[in-house]
Write a protein that holds these residues in place. Structure first.
Motif, PDB file in Angstrom:
ATOM      1  N   GLN A  22      -1.787   5.911 -13.850  1.00  0.00           N
ATOM      2  CA  GLN A  22      -0.390   6.050 -13.447  1.00  0.00           C
ATOM      3  C   GLN A  22      -0.184   7.083 -12.355  1.00  0.00           C
ATOM      4  OE1 GLN A  22       1.808   6.654 -17.079  1.00  0.00           O
ATOM      5  NE2 GLN A  22       2.736   4.636 -16.899  1.00  0.00           N
ATOM      6  N   GLY A  25       0.228   5.431  -8.815  1.00  0.00           N
ATOM      7  CA  GLY A  25       1.351   4.557  -8.503  1.00  0.00           C
ATOM      8  C   GLY A  25       1.815   3.813  -9.734  1.00  0.00           C
ATOM      9  N   GLU A  26       2.768   2.909  -9.520  1.00  0.00           N
ATOM     10  CA  GLU A  26       3.343   2.157 -10.640  1.00  0.00           C
ATOM     11  C   GLU A  26       2.352   1.125 -11.173  1.00  0.00           C
ATOM     12  OE1 GLU A  26       7.145  -0.693 -11.664  1.00  0.00           O
ATOM     13  OE2 GLU A  26       7.136   0.452  -9.803  1.00  0.00           O
ATOM     14  N   PHE A  49      -1.596  -3.073 -10.371  1.00  0.00           N
ATOM     15  CA  PHE A  49      -0.648  -2.225  -9.650  1.00  0.00           C
ATOM     16  C   PHE A  49       0.387  -3.093  -8.948  1.00  0.00           C
ATOM     17  CE2 PHE A  49      -4.244   0.645 -10.001  1.00  0.00           C
ATOM     18  CZ  PHE A  49      -3.649   1.881 -10.184  1.00  0.00           C
ATOM     19  N   ASN A  51       1.774  -2.127  -6.110  1.00  0.00           N
ATOM     20  CA  ASN A  51       1.567  -1.882  -4.687  1.00  0.00           C
ATOM     21  C   ASN A  51       0.064  -1.881  -4.386  1.00  0.00           C
ATOM     22  OD1 ASN A  51       1.448  -0.883  -2.092  1.00  0.00           O
ATOM     23  ND2 ASN A  51       2.877   0.791  -2.457  1.00  0.00           N
ATOM     24  N   GLU A  53      -1.522  -0.621  -1.808  1.00  0.00           N
ATOM     25  CA  GLU A  53      -1.989   0.677  -1.297  1.00  0.00           C
ATOM     26  C   GLU A  53      -2.311   1.633  -2.446  1.00  0.00           C
ATOM     27  OE1 GLU A  53      -2.834   1.312   1.831  1.00  0.00           O
ATOM     28  OE2 GLU A  53      -2.300  -0.788   2.186  1.00  0.00           O
ATOM     29  N   ASP A  54      -1.484   1.610  -3.499  1.00  0.00           N
ATOM     30  CA  ASP A  54      -1.747   2.442  -4.675  1.00  0.00           C
ATOM     31  C   ASP A  54      -3.056   2.029  -5.345  1.00  0.00           C
ATOM     32  OD1 ASP A  54       0.659   3.710  -4.186  1.00  0.00           O
ATOM     33  OD2 ASP A  54       1.774   2.545  -5.681  1.00  0.00           O
ATOM     34  N   LYS A  57      -6.009   3.283  -3.334  1.00  0.00           N
ATOM     35  CA  LYS A  57      -6.163   4.723  -3.527  1.00  0.00           C
ATOM     36  C   LYS A  57      -6.818   5.008  -4.887  1.00  0.00           C
ATOM     37  CE  LYS A  57      -3.666   9.067  -3.546  1.00  0.00           C
ATOM     38  NZ  LYS A  57      -2.364   9.719  -3.606  1.00  0.00           N
TER      39      LYS A  57
END
Length: 108
Positions: A22, A25-26, A49, A51, A53-54, A57
């Motif tokens: 978490q 990101g979401e 996820f 997103n 990008e999250d 990462k």
């Protein structure tokens, strides 16, 4: 984007897995794959996820990170291909010829 998480400690459930990811990101969904008979973790799971990008990462930050003494394997999940043949399992007796019991007389 769905992320594969391997080499999980057997004590990690879906809540703990979600908690670990978490911070990046979401998290839409987190699941730990379990044995259908014993209910015990198989040592891997998936995190989805919202997103991309999250997710990227999280992959770069969490891959090879140690959790409870085990280094995680984290990468993008690949969809299951039912057309791809599964590898043959040998159980260690690959070189032994198969026995034929058809020629043996029946015992009564």
């Amino acid at each position: 984007m769905k992320v594969y998480v391997g080499n999980l400690p057997f004590s990690v459930g879906f809540e703990k897995l979600k908690e670990l990811f978490q911070e990046f990101g979401e998290v839409e969904e987190a699941s730990v794959i379990t044995d259908k008979y014993s209910g015990r973790s198989k040592g891997f799971g998936f995190v989805t996820f919202t997103n991309d990008e999250d997710a990227k990462k999280a992959i770069s930050e969490m891959n090879e990170k140690e959790v409870e003494g085990r280094k995680l394997t984290v990468n993008e999940a690949k969809p299951f291909d039912s057309e791809k043949p599964r590898p043959e399992r040998s159980f260690g007796n690959r070189d032994r010829p198969r026995r034929n019991f058809g020629d043996r007389p029946r015992r009564y």
